[in-house]
Design an enzyme around this catalytic site. Structure first.
Site, PDB file in Angstrom:
ATOM      1  N   GLU A  20     -14.431   4.169 -46.466  1.00 50.53           N
ATOM      2  CA  GLU A  20     -15.224   3.268 -47.315  1.00 50.53           C
ATOM      3  C   GLU A  20     -16.332   2.708 -46.436  1.00 50.53           C
ATOM      4  OE1 GLU A  20     -14.992   2.486 -50.534  1.00 50.53           O
ATOM      5  OE2 GLU A  20     -13.202   3.656 -50.993  1.00 50.53           O
ATOM      6  N   CYS A  67     -21.143  -4.678 -48.691  1.00 53.90           N
ATOM      7  CA  CYS A  67     -21.495  -3.250 -48.676  1.00 53.90           C
ATOM      8  C   CYS A  67     -22.310  -2.841 -49.892  1.00 53.90           C
ATOM      9  CB  CYS A  67     -20.225  -2.417 -48.577  1.00 53.90           C
ATOM     10  SG  CYS A  67     -19.053  -2.771 -49.897  1.00 53.90           S
TER      11      CYS A  67
HETATM   12  P1  NAD Z   1     -15.829  -4.242 -38.334  1.00 53.98           P
HETATM   13  O1  NAD Z   1     -16.646  -4.556 -37.144  1.00 53.98           O
HETATM   14  O2  NAD Z   1     -14.842  -5.236 -38.819  1.00 53.98           O
HETATM   15  O3  NAD Z   1     -15.132  -2.846 -38.077  1.00 53.98           O
HETATM   16  C1  NAD Z   1     -14.266  -2.257 -38.998  1.00 53.98           C
HETATM   17  C2  NAD Z   1     -12.944  -1.935 -38.326  1.00 53.98           C
HETATM   18  O4  NAD Z   1     -13.164  -0.939 -37.339  1.00 53.98           O
HETATM   19  C3  NAD Z   1     -12.316  -3.134 -37.633  1.00 53.98           C
HETATM   20  O5  NAD Z   1     -10.964  -3.229 -38.006  1.00 53.98           O
HETATM   21  C4  NAD Z   1     -12.507  -2.838 -36.170  1.00 53.98           C
HETATM   22  O6  NAD Z   1     -11.470  -3.353 -35.351  1.00 53.98           O
HETATM   23  C5  NAD Z   1     -12.517  -1.328 -36.132  1.00 53.98           C
HETATM   24  N1  NAD Z   1     -13.300  -0.794 -35.009  1.00 53.98           N
HETATM   25  C6  NAD Z   1     -14.478  -1.261 -34.547  1.00 53.98           C
HETATM   26  N2  NAD Z   1     -14.907  -0.488 -33.508  1.00 53.98           N
HETATM   27  C7  NAD Z   1     -13.975   0.479 -33.331  1.00 53.98           C
HETATM   28  C8  NAD Z   1     -13.844   1.571 -32.442  1.00 53.98           C
HETATM   29  N3  NAD Z   1     -14.759   1.823 -31.501  1.00 53.98           N
HETATM   30  N4  NAD Z   1     -12.758   2.353 -32.533  1.00 53.98           N
HETATM   31  C9  NAD Z   1     -11.809   2.120 -33.474  1.00 53.98           C
HETATM   32  N5  NAD Z   1     -11.884   1.084 -34.355  1.00 53.98           N
HETATM   33  C10 NAD Z   1     -12.944   0.279 -34.282  1.00 53.98           C
HETATM   34  O7  NAD Z   1     -16.749  -3.970 -39.602  1.00 53.98           O
HETATM   35  P2  NAD Z   1     -18.188  -3.331 -39.674  1.00 53.98           P
HETATM   36  O8  NAD Z   1     -18.125  -1.904 -39.320  1.00 53.98           O
HETATM   37  O9  NAD Z   1     -19.213  -4.196 -39.046  1.00 53.98           O
HETATM   38  O10 NAD Z   1     -18.328  -3.497 -41.258  1.00 53.98           O
HETATM   39  C11 NAD Z   1     -19.545  -3.480 -41.875  1.00 53.98           C
HETATM   40  C12 NAD Z   1     -19.808  -2.086 -42.422  1.00 53.98           C
HETATM   41  O11 NAD Z   1     -18.769  -1.737 -43.322  1.00 53.98           O
HETATM   42  C13 NAD Z   1     -21.081  -2.007 -43.237  1.00 53.98           C
HETATM   43  O12 NAD Z   1     -21.674  -0.759 -43.019  1.00 53.98           O
HETATM   44  C14 NAD Z   1     -20.588  -2.108 -44.665  1.00 53.98           C
HETATM   45  O13 NAD Z   1     -21.462  -1.554 -45.614  1.00 53.98           O
HETATM   46  C15 NAD Z   1     -19.298  -1.363 -44.582  1.00 53.98           C
HETATM   47  N6  NAD Z   1     -18.378  -1.833 -45.608  1.00 53.98           N
HETATM   48  C16 NAD Z   1     -18.027  -0.964 -46.571  1.00 53.98           C
HETATM   49  C17 NAD Z   1     -17.194  -1.379 -47.591  1.00 53.98           C
HETATM   50  C18 NAD Z   1     -16.778  -0.450 -48.682  1.00 53.98           C
HETATM   51  O14 NAD Z   1     -15.894  -0.813 -49.449  1.00 53.98           O
HETATM   52  N7  NAD Z   1     -17.352   0.734 -48.801  1.00 53.98           N
HETATM   53  C19 NAD Z   1     -16.726  -2.691 -47.613  1.00 53.98           C
HETATM   54  C20 NAD Z   1     -17.109  -3.543 -46.597  1.00 53.98           C
HETATM   55  C21 NAD Z   1     -17.941  -3.113 -45.600  1.00 53.98           C
END
Ligand code: NAD
Length: 487
Positions: A219, A254
């Site tokens: 997602e 998102c």
């Molecule tokens: P985040 O920083 O919380 O990361 C998401 C998860 O990935 C966390 O649990 C984190 O611990 C893990 N993570 C981070 N780096 C990692 C790595 N190197 N290796 C393994 N795991 C790792 O969230 P984010 O990525 O900043 O979230 C924002 C993004 O998510 C935006 O692009 C947004 O559009 C997207 N998003 C999508 C949805 C959806 O439903 N499609 C919902 C919310 C957010």
């Protein structure tokens, strides 16, 4: 920290996953009663700790209480209630058609739990994005590990504490942590990984899943465009866009509106309508408004101000731009006619900045959208049914909404997920149950219905009959059965 890492090693994670595998193998998570009991407990957890959840969200994001309720808590309650109402029906095997080839027979599709699944969630809706997939995983009869985001630590702690207090920890666990912990978790063999977050980490998750051939749901995000035709009711459009941008966690969502496309001649009217309504909603000094979330942390604050500070963009600000670094607030900001090669037009904004791009004719917006990666959502405001039809036909996005923003996410009757760079797989409502189920086809035959044509030696007549059967023509089958024409 080092000590913490020592405690959280591959061995302890392997031990935890083995325990969950045992629970799954014993069959405890498969029964309808267990699934329903866990969902009821989850509902109880939310009812009894609403204030703790709101407090966690407030600490993490200064999320206004009402927003926390409508966009996180109430959606989780609705998901639980839907499972309680529909699960029996979802679990029922679906009857499937059979054919002459298999006759006499019957067939059905059985929804089977996958096993032990991992859910990794993101910080922007940390309660909703953690528990909504967990509800799907439990409903489908799986054991589950949830890894909430470390960027929203208060909600993560609330989740870990409450899940272990209310739910069956022999099958449902929360593991808190950041990159290190997630990396260790990803080493394990899972039966499904459900990840919400950015595409860069999505690729890391998918690469880890490859090792064990684990299926994934990703997602992800993207730049969700809003096209505004000039025949619209601008007052309504402005209200809906503002709610679908700044009203969604101050743009940190998102499916928030990422940028607007409208015609050159209509753009000044759009800017005016947005300005007037923004002031009505958030006052003259929006930094003081209690209805706006703050930027999640200083890294994201710096990322957003960098988008605004770019030389080619700075003089395009037509509204807002005020910042308070100490409190991590950026005012709702509108930019007009930013160049396509600017940073702000080439990465997901995920914050309170809204660029407006102009075109000569509204139809040109379709090519512009399709020249970029496929977004998670795309929106069109118009009264023109022909334009609406073209938009639905031509624009590829995770989901589309006509004449509104984001509301599709609230409908459990339609799937929510991305396409292309915005992700793969989907969930919500029954689609969540499906995301965590294997659809196992079962064909039932008896010992009747033996047809000698099926077995060698294949005489010319048998071959004719089999060919006729496979080609499906009833007349050729009858002719083959009576052996006509004779050879
Ligand atoms: P985040 O920083 O919380 O990361 C998401 C998860 O990935 C966390 O649990 C984190 O611990 C893990 N993570 C981070 N780096 C990692 C790595 N190197 N290796 C393994 N795991 C790792 O969230 P984010 O990525 O900043 O979230 C924002 C993004 O998510 C935006 O692009 C947004 O559009 C997207 N998003 C999508 C949805 C959806 O439903 N499609 C919902 C919310 C957010």
């Amino acid at each position: 920290m080092e000590e913490e890492k020592d405690k959280f090693d591959i061995e302890s994670v392997t031990f935890m996953v083995e325990e969950l595998r045992r629970s799954f193998a014993e069959g405890k998570t498969r029964s309808y009663e267990w699934r329903i009991a866990q969902i009821k407990l989850l509902l109880k957890l939310v009812d009894e700790h609403e204030s703790d959840i709101i407090e966690g969200l407030s600490k993490d994001l200064s999320k206004p209480e009402f927003e926390s309720f409508i966009s996180e808590i109430s959606l989780i309650k609705a998901s639980c209630k839907l499972v309680l109402k529909e699960l029996k029906h979802w679990m029922k095997p679906e009857k499937a058609k059979t054919s002459l080839t298999t006759s006499p027979s019957s067939a059905e599709i059985v929804s089977e739990p996958l096993g032990v699944v991992l859910i990794i969630s993101a910080w922007n809706y940390p309660f909703l994005l953690s528990l909504d997939p967990v509800i799907g995983a439990i409903a489908a009869g799986n054991a589950v590990v949830l890894k909430p985001s470390e960027i929203s630590p208060s909600t993560s702690t609330v989740l870990a504490r409450l899940v272990s207090k209310y739910l069956d920890t022999t099958a449902i666990r929360v593991v808190e942590g950041a990159v290190y912990e997630t990396t260790v978790l990803l080493e394990q063999r899972w039966d499904k990984i459900f990840y919400t977050g950015n595409g860069k980490v999505g690729r890391i998750v998918m690469a880890a899943a490859v090792k064990h051939l684990t299926p994934v749901v990703l997602e992800l995000g993207g730049k969700s465009p809003v096209v505004i035709d000039s025949n619209v009711n601008l007052d309504v459009v402005a209200k809906r866009i503002i709610t679908g941008k700044w009203g969604l966690n101050n743009g940190q969502a998102c499916i928030a509106a990422d940028y607007v496309i409208t015609t050159k001649s209509f753009a000044p009217k759009v800017v005016d309508a947005l300005k007037i309504t923004l002031e009505k909603f958030y006052g003259k000094d929006p930094l003081q408004s209690k209805d706006l979330s703050r930027i999640v942390n200083s890294n994201h604050f710096a990322r957003l101000t960098k988008l605004l500070d770019e030389d080619k963009v700075f003089d395009k600000i037509v509204h807002g731009g005020q910042q308070d670094e100490k409190c991590l607030y950026i005012a709702p900001t509108i930019l007009l006619d930013v160049p396509q090669d600017s940073l702000i037009m080439n990465e997901e904004i995920f914050g309170p900045l809204l660029p407006i791009i102009t075109v000569d004719k509204i139809e040109e917006s379709f090519d512009l959208i399709n020249s970029k990666s496929k977004p998670l959502a795309a929106y069109l405001f118009t009264k023109d049914k022909k334009l609406e039809k073209e938009f639905v036909k031509i624009i590829s996005a995770g989901g589309l909404v006509i004449n509104d923003i984001y509301l599709h996410i609230t409908l459990p009757s339609i799937p929510f997920g991305g396409v292309g760079d915005s992700g793969m797989g989907s969930y919500h409502g029954k689609f969540s149950f499906n995301a965590f189920s294997h659809k196992k086809p079962v064909l039932y035959r008896s010992f009747a219905g033996e047809a000698s044509a099926r077995y060698p030696p294949y005489t010319p007549q048998k071959k004719r009959l089999l060919k006729a059967l496979l080609n499906g023509g009833i007349i050729s089958i009858i002719l083959a059965l009576i052996g006509w024409p004779r050879t």
